[in-house]
Every structure is written in C-alpha cells, then in structure tokens.
Motif scaffolding. Sequence first.
Motif, PDB file in Angstrom:
ATOM      1  N   ASP A 490       0.487 -11.676  -0.651  1.00 23.47           N
ATOM      2  CA  ASP A 490       0.866 -10.395  -0.083  1.00 23.47           C
ATOM      3  C   ASP A 490      -0.384  -9.653   0.375  1.00 23.47           C
ATOM      4  OD1 ASP A 490       1.628  -7.746   0.427  1.00 23.47           O
ATOM      5  OD2 ASP A 490       3.266  -7.837  -1.031  1.00 23.47           O
ATOM      6  N   ARG A 491      -0.611  -9.616   1.692  1.00 28.52           N
ATOM      7  CA  ARG A 491      -1.822  -9.017   2.238  1.00 28.52           C
ATOM      8  C   ARG A 491      -1.962  -7.544   1.859  1.00 28.52           C
ATOM      9  NH1 ARG A 491      -6.280 -11.724   3.849  1.00 28.52           N
ATOM     10  NH2 ARG A 491      -5.704 -13.674   4.856  1.00 28.52           N
ATOM     11  N   LYS A 492      -0.853  -6.814   1.889  1.00 29.05           N
ATOM     12  CA  LYS A 492      -0.918  -5.398   1.577  1.00 29.05           C
ATOM     13  C   LYS A 492      -1.301  -5.175   0.121  1.00 29.05           C
ATOM     14  CE  LYS A 492       2.229  -3.746   5.164  1.00 29.05           C
ATOM     15  NZ  LYS A 492       3.459  -2.985   5.472  1.00 29.05           N
ATOM     16  N   GLU A 493      -0.748  -6.013  -0.764  1.00 33.87           N
ATOM     17  CA  GLU A 493      -1.099  -5.890  -2.176  1.00 33.87           C
ATOM     18  C   GLU A 493      -2.570  -6.205  -2.396  1.00 33.87           C
ATOM     19  OE1 GLU A 493       0.097  -7.785  -6.548  1.00 33.87           O
ATOM     20  OE2 GLU A 493       0.988  -8.597  -4.707  1.00 33.87           O
ATOM     21  N   VAL A 494      -3.074  -7.228  -1.688  1.00 31.02           N
ATOM     22  CA  VAL A 494      -4.490  -7.592  -1.798  1.00 31.02           C
ATOM     23  C   VAL A 494      -5.368  -6.417  -1.394  1.00 31.02           C
ATOM     24  CG1 VAL A 494      -6.300  -9.066  -0.856  1.00 31.02           C
ATOM     25  CG2 VAL A 494      -4.105 -10.059  -1.459  1.00 31.02           C
ATOM     26  N   LYS A 495      -5.090  -5.836  -0.229  1.00 33.76           N
ATOM     27  CA  LYS A 495      -5.929  -4.756   0.278  1.00 33.76           C
ATOM     28  C   LYS A 495      -5.859  -3.514  -0.608  1.00 33.76           C
ATOM     29  CE  LYS A 495      -7.265  -6.991   3.960  1.00 33.76           C
ATOM     30  NZ  LYS A 495      -8.673  -7.332   4.240  1.00 33.76           N
ATOM     31  N   ARG A 496      -4.667  -3.200  -1.110  1.00 31.25           N
ATOM     32  CA  ARG A 496      -4.539  -2.007  -1.943  1.00 31.25           C
ATOM     33  C   ARG A 496      -5.362  -2.150  -3.214  1.00 31.25           C
ATOM     34  NH1 ARG A 496      -3.292   2.533  -0.206  1.00 31.25           N
ATOM     35  NH2 ARG A 496      -4.920   2.874  -1.702  1.00 31.25           N
ATOM     36  N   LYS A 497      -5.410  -3.365  -3.772  1.00 31.12           N
ATOM     37  CA  LYS A 497      -6.160  -3.558  -5.017  1.00 31.12           C
ATOM     38  C   LYS A 497      -7.658  -3.724  -4.768  1.00 31.12           C
ATOM     39  CE  LYS A 497      -2.382  -5.272  -7.860  1.00 31.12           C
ATOM     40  NZ  LYS A 497      -1.867  -6.363  -8.716  1.00 31.12           N
ATOM     41  N   MET A 498      -8.024  -4.219  -3.583  1.00 30.86           N
ATOM     42  CA  MET A 498      -9.439  -4.326  -3.246  1.00 30.86           C
ATOM     43  C   MET A 498     -10.041  -2.957  -2.919  1.00 30.86           C
ATOM     44  SD  MET A 498      -9.499  -7.755  -0.868  1.00 30.86           S
ATOM     45  CE  MET A 498     -11.234  -7.566  -0.432  1.00 30.86           C
ATOM     46  N   TYR A 499      -9.227  -2.090  -2.265  1.00 33.92           N
ATOM     47  CA  TYR A 499      -9.675  -0.748  -1.868  1.00 33.92           C
ATOM     48  C   TYR A 499      -8.642   0.274  -2.347  1.00 33.92           C
ATOM     49  CZ  TYR A 499     -11.895  -4.032   1.370  1.00 33.92           C
ATOM     50  OH  TYR A 499     -12.560  -5.109   1.911  1.00 33.92           O
ATOM     51  N   PRO A 500      -8.506   0.458  -3.657  1.00 31.26           N
ATOM     52  CA  PRO A 500      -7.405   1.277  -4.179  1.00 31.26           C
ATOM     53  C   PRO A 500      -7.535   2.765  -3.885  1.00 31.26           C
ATOM     54  CG  PRO A 500      -8.865   0.635  -5.954  1.00 31.26           C
ATOM     55  CD  PRO A 500      -9.337  -0.107  -4.741  1.00 31.26           C
ATOM     56  N   LEU A 640     -14.111   1.283   6.079  1.00 31.61           N
ATOM     57  CA  LEU A 640     -12.864   0.599   6.416  1.00 31.61           C
ATOM     58  C   LEU A 640     -12.344   1.025   7.774  1.00 31.61           C
ATOM     59  CD1 LEU A 640     -10.948   0.809   2.996  1.00 31.61           C
ATOM     60  CD2 LEU A 640     -12.434  -1.021   3.837  1.00 31.61           C
ATOM     61  N   THR A 641     -11.569   0.122   8.376  1.00 30.11           N
ATOM     62  CA  THR A 641     -10.888   0.421   9.627  1.00 30.11           C
ATOM     63  C   THR A 641      -9.456  -0.069   9.532  1.00 30.11           C
ATOM     64  OG1 THR A 641     -11.019   0.204  12.040  1.00 30.11           O
ATOM     65  CG2 THR A 641     -11.519  -1.756  10.746  1.00 30.11           C
ATOM     66  N   LYS A 642      -8.539   0.649  10.154  1.00 28.00           N
ATOM     67  CA  LYS A 642      -7.132   0.265  10.104  1.00 28.00           C
ATOM     68  C   LYS A 642      -6.890  -0.918  11.035  1.00 28.00           C
ATOM     69  CE  LYS A 642      -2.497   2.318  10.167  1.00 28.00           C
ATOM     70  NZ  LYS A 642      -1.715   3.564  10.373  1.00 28.00           N
ATOM     71  N   THR A 643      -6.236  -1.982  10.513  1.00 29.14           N
ATOM     72  CA  THR A 643      -5.940  -3.178  11.290  1.00 29.14           C
ATOM     73  C   THR A 643      -4.547  -3.666  10.945  1.00 29.14           C
ATOM     74  OG1 THR A 643      -6.775  -4.740   9.628  1.00 29.14           O
ATOM     75  CG2 THR A 643      -8.386  -3.851  11.194  1.00 29.14           C
ATOM     76  N   GLU A 644      -4.168  -4.792  11.548  1.00 29.17           N
ATOM     77  CA  GLU A 644      -2.861  -5.371  11.258  1.00 29.17           C
ATOM     78  C   GLU A 644      -2.798  -5.871   9.819  1.00 29.17           C
ATOM     79  OE1 GLU A 644      -4.006  -9.775  13.089  1.00 29.17           O
ATOM     80  OE2 GLU A 644      -2.446  -8.551  14.032  1.00 29.17           O
ATOM     81  N   ASN A 645      -3.950  -6.065   9.175  1.00 31.34           N
ATOM     82  CA  ASN A 645      -4.002  -6.451   7.757  1.00 31.34           C
ATOM     83  C   ASN A 645      -3.981  -5.234   6.844  1.00 31.34           C
ATOM     84  OD1 ASN A 645      -4.223  -9.230   8.307  1.00 31.34           O
ATOM     85  ND2 ASN A 645      -6.439  -9.050   8.581  1.00 31.34           N
ATOM     86  N   MET A 646      -3.598  -4.095   7.367  1.00 33.13           N
ATOM     87  CA  MET A 646      -3.631  -2.780   6.724  1.00 33.13           C
ATOM     88  C   MET A 646      -5.010  -2.176   6.938  1.00 33.13           C
ATOM     89  SD  MET A 646      -2.664  -1.450   2.894  1.00 33.13           S
ATOM     90  CE  MET A 646      -0.907  -1.315   3.123  1.00 33.13           C
ATOM     91  N   VAL A 647      -6.045  -2.746   6.293  1.00 38.26           N
ATOM     92  CA  VAL A 647      -7.425  -2.327   6.543  1.00 38.26           C
ATOM     93  C   VAL A 647      -8.324  -3.557   6.485  1.00 38.26           C
ATOM     94  CG1 VAL A 647      -7.226   0.049   5.658  1.00 38.26           C
ATOM     95  CG2 VAL A 647      -7.784  -1.815   4.077  1.00 38.26           C
ATOM     96  N   ASP A 648      -9.449  -3.469   7.167  1.00 38.26           N
ATOM     97  CA  ASP A 648     -10.503  -4.472   7.051  1.00 38.26           C
ATOM     98  C   ASP A 648     -11.826  -3.755   6.861  1.00 38.26           C
ATOM     99  OD1 ASP A 648      -9.340  -7.082   7.156  1.00 38.26           O
ATOM    100  OD2 ASP A 648      -8.800  -6.701   9.249  1.00 38.26           O
ATOM    101  N   GLU A 649     -12.814  -4.486   6.393  1.00 40.60           N
ATOM    102  CA  GLU A 649     -14.088  -3.903   6.001  1.00 40.60           C
ATOM    103  C   GLU A 649     -15.135  -4.105   7.090  1.00 40.60           C
ATOM    104  OE1 GLU A 649     -17.120  -5.102   2.494  1.00 40.60           O
ATOM    105  OE2 GLU A 649     -15.124  -4.485   1.805  1.00 40.60           O
ATOM    106  N   LYS A 650     -15.828  -3.034   7.444  1.00 43.79           N
ATOM    107  CA  LYS A 650     -16.921  -3.092   8.411  1.00 43.79           C
ATOM    108  C   LYS A 650     -18.263  -3.077   7.686  1.00 43.79           C
ATOM    109  CE  LYS A 650     -14.504  -1.069  12.370  1.00 43.79           C
ATOM    110  NZ  LYS A 650     -14.454   0.033  13.375  1.00 43.79           N
ATOM    111  N   ASP A 651     -19.223  -3.827   8.223  1.00 44.96           N
ATOM    112  CA  ASP A 651     -20.552  -3.959   7.629  1.00 44.96           C
ATOM    113  C   ASP A 651     -21.570  -3.224   8.490  1.00 44.96           C
ATOM    114  OD1 ASP A 651     -19.510  -5.736   5.675  1.00 44.96           O
ATOM    115  OD2 ASP A 651     -19.636  -7.368   7.131  1.00 44.96           O
ATOM    116  N   VAL A 652     -22.368  -2.390   7.860  1.00 44.17           N
ATOM    117  CA  VAL A 652     -23.411  -1.652   8.584  1.00 44.17           C
ATOM    118  C   VAL A 652     -24.644  -1.534   7.692  1.00 44.17           C
ATOM    119  CG1 VAL A 652     -21.802  -0.314   9.994  1.00 44.17           C
ATOM    120  CG2 VAL A 652     -22.521   0.581   7.768  1.00 44.17           C
ATOM    121  N   TYR A 653     -25.752  -1.132   8.321  1.00 43.45           N
ATOM    122  CA  TYR A 653     -26.975  -0.835   7.574  1.00 43.45           C
ATOM    123  C   TYR A 653     -27.424   0.580   7.916  1.00 43.45           C
ATOM    124  CZ  TYR A 653     -27.668  -5.558   5.838  1.00 43.45           C
ATOM    125  OH  TYR A 653     -27.522  -6.737   5.171  1.00 43.45           O
ATOM    126  N   ALA A 654     -27.595   1.396   6.889  1.00 44.63           N
ATOM    127  CA  ALA A 654     -28.155   2.732   7.086  1.00 44.63           C
ATOM    128  C   ALA A 654     -29.661   2.588   7.253  1.00 44.63           C
ATOM    129  CB  ALA A 654     -27.823   3.620   5.902  1.00 44.63           C
TER     130      ALA A 654
END
Length: 771
Positions: A490-500, A640-654
């Motif tokens: 369940d993709r939504k369950e995965v994302k909610r628990k990864m980024y609660p 995070l950004t909103k995607t068809e997977n609910m959200v996905d993670e973006k990588d950046v460097y400050a």
Amino acid sequence: MSRAWVRRIQSKRVEESGVEVLAGAGEIWCDCPEVNVQITGGSYTLTKQLETGSNLIYSCPEGYYPYPELKRVCQRGGTWDRAPRKMSNQRCRLVECPDPAVLKEGSVSPSEERYYVGNETTYDCYSGYAFRGSYRRVCLPNGKWSGNTPICSRDSGNNCHDPGIPAGASRSGNIFDIDDKVTYSCDGNQLFLVGSKERVCQENGHWTGIEPACYYKHTFDTPLEVSQAFGSAIKETLTTSQPIGDDTQEGRILRISKNGTLNIYIAVDISESITEEEVDSAKDAVIALIKKIASFTVTPNYEVVFFSSEITEVVKILDFMEGKIVLEKAVEAIREFKKEGLDSIGTNLKQVFETFLERMAIIKERVKEEAFKDHRHVLIVFTDGAYNMGGVPTPSVEQIKKMVYMNQAVDTAEQKTNPREEYLDIYIFGIGAVIFDEDLLPLRTGTGGQHFFRMDDIKNLQHTFDSIIDESEVLGLCGLHMAFDPKMKDRKEVKRKMYPWFAFIKITRENTASNCMGSLVSGEFILTAAHCLPFGVTPNDITVDIDDGLGKVKRVKNFFVHPNYNISAKVGQKVEEFYDYDVALIQLEEGVVISKSVRPICIPCTKETNDALQLVGDSNSCDRQEEILFKDSREGLNFLTKTENMVDEKDVYAKLGPNREDCIKHAVNSNVAVTDNFLCTGGLDGHRDHIACKGDSGGAVFKNFEHRTIQVAVVSWGTKDLCSGGGLVESDATSRDFHINLFKVAPFLKKVLGNEDQFDFVPLKFLDLKG
C-alpha cells in the motif's frame, strides 16, 4: 583447524588411487566425491567446494524442504557424513504441518492421516461447548497453521480460560483455577516443543508464559512473526502487553521510554556451518536493531562478538561505558567485520556466555552492587547451536542468571517467577541449514514472550525490526518514522509512515483555490509558509488534509503569521515580493490522533530535539543544535513534493559558509531580497539539486537521523518556475530556491508553540533563546 594450516604441518605428501591425499600426524584428509549428492526438485551449494569441512547445503522451493537430509559435511576421510545412497535419493518433500486433530470436545474436518502445505481445515465444537479461535485454518509454507488455536470449552466457574491444545501436542491438566497448572508435550519423535512447557493460572485470569507450539525440523518463524514476538526486559521501558484475541497468548515487545540503563550483548556465529551470506544478513539485522534503538533517547551499552572456535570482540561494552566509542563507530565496526581469514572450524558457544559473564562481572565491580541492581541485560545470539568445543554452555547461562538475579529466592505462593527475572532476557535466533534446537532451547530465558526463533532466511529481518518497537508509550516523541519497507504494498500507507508529519493545506475563497504543504509540529499545530495565508484569509477558508483515522480533512481554529512578514516591504527597493520571515502556524480546531502514521516532526531549539540529537541536559543551547545540523558547508537536506505516489522526496544541498554567496547571487537584487534568514539550495554545483514547485511551498525542509526527522527550514520561494506539472523536477545552472531557516525564527515558534499562559494545548518545551 584450517586446511591451509594442516598443509604446513604435513610430514610428507603421497598419492593414492590418483587422489591427492594429505598425510601426517596419524590422519588423512582428502576431497569428497560429488556423487549421488544431487537433489530432485531443488539445488545445493558447497561452502568450500569438495574440500574437507565443506558444507553441502540443500535448498527447495517455497512449500518444500530437503529430505532426508538438510545438509551434509565433508569429513576428513573424504566421505560425506550420512553418506548419500542410490536407494534413498535426496529430494524436495512437501511441507507437513502438525496434526490439528487435538480437540477433546470438538471435531476437525477433513480428517486426514497427514496434513500438507495448502491443506485447509475447519473446526466445530460439540453441543454445550463454546468455540474460540479460528474456525478455518490453512497449513502454511513454514510448517505452521494459520490463525489461532481452536478451543472448545465451557469456561464456567474457572478463573482462567481454557488455554487450548496446540496442533501436534498433548496436554495434562484440565482445571483452570488460580495456581492450577497445565503441561504440554509434543506427540511423536519428530516434533519438539517451542514455548512454555508449563503454564500457571494467575489471579488476574491470565496464564503465565506463552502458548507453546510443536515444530518439525523444517518449521520456521517468518520475519513478521519474529518482529511481533521479539521483546526485551527493560525497567519502565518494557511491559507485558495485554493478551490479544482469545486470552491464550501473551506477547512482549520492546517498549522504549526516556529513561533506563540497558546493556545489550550480541553474538553472531561465524563457524563453518554458517554461510557468509547468513553472517552478512545477521550483521544487517544487528545494525538495523541498533539503529532503531538509537532513534529513541535510550542509550544502551553494547557488546558485539563474532565467534567460532574463538571469540572476536568487535564492539566492547566497557569502551561504551568509558566513552571510548560512539554508536556510529560501533555500527561501522560491525559493518566492516569480515569472516574471511578467521578460523571458522569449530564452535565454542560456551565461551560466548563466559565472555558476557566476565563483562557483567566487571560492570558490577565498577558500578557497585546497588547500582548494578538497576541494570537490564539483553543477550541476543545468532547461531545454529552446533557447538563442539568448550563444553556445554548451559552452566555459564546459569551463572549469568545467578549474577543478575542476585540469588533472590521465591517464597510466596503468589510469586511464580524470580522477582529479578525481568532484568535478564536471552534471545536465541536459530540460523543455518540445520538447527540444534534441543541444545539451544535451554539457553533462552526471560519473562513473557517468545525467546527462541528458527529462521529459515534472515536476509529480510532488518526490515521487520521496525515493527518490534512499540511506540505507543512514546507517541509524543517528535520525528519518529518508519524506514522504507519494500514488502508494504500500500503506497499511501508506506508514505504516511515514512513521513508521518506531512500535511496538505488548501485555501479556498472567492471561487479560487490554492495549495501548500505543511508539517505537523505538535498535535494541534501545522507549520507552513506565511505566503500560503495571504491577507484577508480567515480560518474558515483553510482546511488541512492529514489522515489520522478520524477523517482526512481538519478544520482550522486559528493561524499565526510571523509579525515581521510583509510581502510588500521592499517594493521601494525594487523587490516586488519580499519573503523574509515567511513562516506561519495553523492551529487545528481539534488535535490529531497521534499514531505511527501521524506524528510530529522535530523543530529546532526544543528539548525534544535535544533528545533526538542525543544531547543531554538543559545546558545544551540552541546554538549547539545548529552546529550539529549545519556542520558542513554543503549540507544535504530534503523536502517533499506531491506526486501520484502521494508524496516523493526531493534531494538538495544547502550552500553554507563560503558557498552561500555564490548561491544567492542568482536571485534578482539578492542583497535586498535574500536576508540571513534564508537557506539557499539549487543549481548543479557538485550535485544536481531538485527544484521546488509551487505546491511545495510551506513544506518542511528536513534532515534525517536514522529514525528521527528534524525540520530545519520551510520552503519559501525560488528564482525560476521549472515545473509544468510538479513532481521531481531538477535544477538548471541558475535556478535557486530559498527556505526560511527555523533557527532564525525560533522566538516566534516559541512564543506560539511554547505559550504556557493558555489551556488550549500542551506547550512544547523550548530551550533558552538569545534575545
């Protein structure tokens, strides 16, 4: 003794029958023949080709097991133990489950002589008896029945429920009042008992111990079963869970709180009978467990050894106690350990427990007896139990019990166990092709749940260790999250628990709608960007989407914009939109229900973030947190950004310090538009950063510390709009994003979230701030 060493001591080399033979010291070693070792329907591997000491290990598809042998060993004379015979071909046999026809007051259908994987059974009670358990059960590929033990009983007038009879077992004892006992044994000589052989009815209506089960040699525990059953005995951090379902099971799981002295001793078998792959999997499991525990505020002392005929001490518990080693170095030492080059012939399990006993004795000597009483000891051993050196380990285990229990006697009828038994848990993980259960079972100890596990394949065990921690007592701890688990479909369950902590914010007014991201920073507050709440917006115009099980859409009670935020403040200086202090807090009408799927992120300058960073005491300033979180001139961060997977993670460097100026120069009128309150990300320098899209505004810019997440900034504005449909879009050479640094707006966060002069919500505990 390794074969290479034997070569060095040989007095002569002879040839016999065309086979190279090593002779000397009264013994002959030679290779074993690869004849009649094939297995029908399966395959085999050799740990050392056909050399002496090599293990020939059979494997079969799921639902089958090797028969008649699980493995063979090449002996010194060039023969296989339990030599293969033409008349008894090795083959893959269908997995069998124990006989379920053990109901005394009921029936099982269909009635079969044997039950194999895939067979289904149904159960029914005779008239006058009540049914508990599973009406329908299926024989599973691991040799166990699905569901719970069927029980037919009257349960009238008894203090405890009928505990039932597991498949393949017999039970003596049919009276279930206080202090009455039931004892179990497995039928036939192919089954052995795992669990509590004897159980006692207690005054609280529960049975001591755990429900036993009868195992075949091919029966194993799945990683999920291990994660549900694995436990520990830590004062104030471990409690006995309430029985689940039919009141016949009693489970124990690791409960972590903010206090407790804990010593964890881990031993991994690297003898010849354990493959390199199994050693690596055990290492991964050990590291996963250590990292999970490290995500809480408990800081155990660790002893980690690898053993065969000798002990290799990789992590020393005394170094932990003296502060000579930090957790990161311990994990690195475990990860870098290699079996290669070590003598792996022979297994001295007794020496493992003697080593742990010696370490306990030194700890007791150092902290003195009174303080030693508060130490909890958890021993975790990965082995097949095939010890052939040093003698039987059981006496050493008894000495460990004697030291931890401090010889306290049990005098009262009400006390069924040693009053100090909760201070010691010994868990045995049986790994390898052949597990010597009868030797390992007496070594386990501890109150409550299962302490012995048979592992068919431990390669995925590290993923399941996320489930062994019961977070119900620490739900308020910020930043806890689950690691990615590939088995969760369940993709939504995965994302909610990864980024609660993530939330979607919607602003609707005058037939227009806009969307932003936000982060849950307490049960009642969402942190977002101020520009997401433009002038004229009211709480009624705002909804927050965060599914806590009581409905996704949350109404808003109030919101607070940073008092210094003014988007038009620099128009006179040719900055049409000025985003300094672009931060706001939304107060929900009703607080969310905190769970593993919905829980707050950590924010700077709070005492909870001190705990997450494992900083001790109030003397640690907010500056110290900032030093740790921004220690590099190019600091890796995510949002995070909103995607068809609910959200996905973006990588950046400050880009910090000397890198900051080159980063911010790409903003128009940067000397005015970009204040010290902003972090700058984007571009291609050393890494192609992701770029923020419009819907990402207000989202958390965060940094992970194993299983804790700390928000360091809020997504604010950017120099270019490179997103057509949002999602994971990358920067170009001159695109830049700017994020409000939360350390710079900590006084505002403290004023709202730390407000102790109100009764609407529980305030966060902030550190003392400058100014």
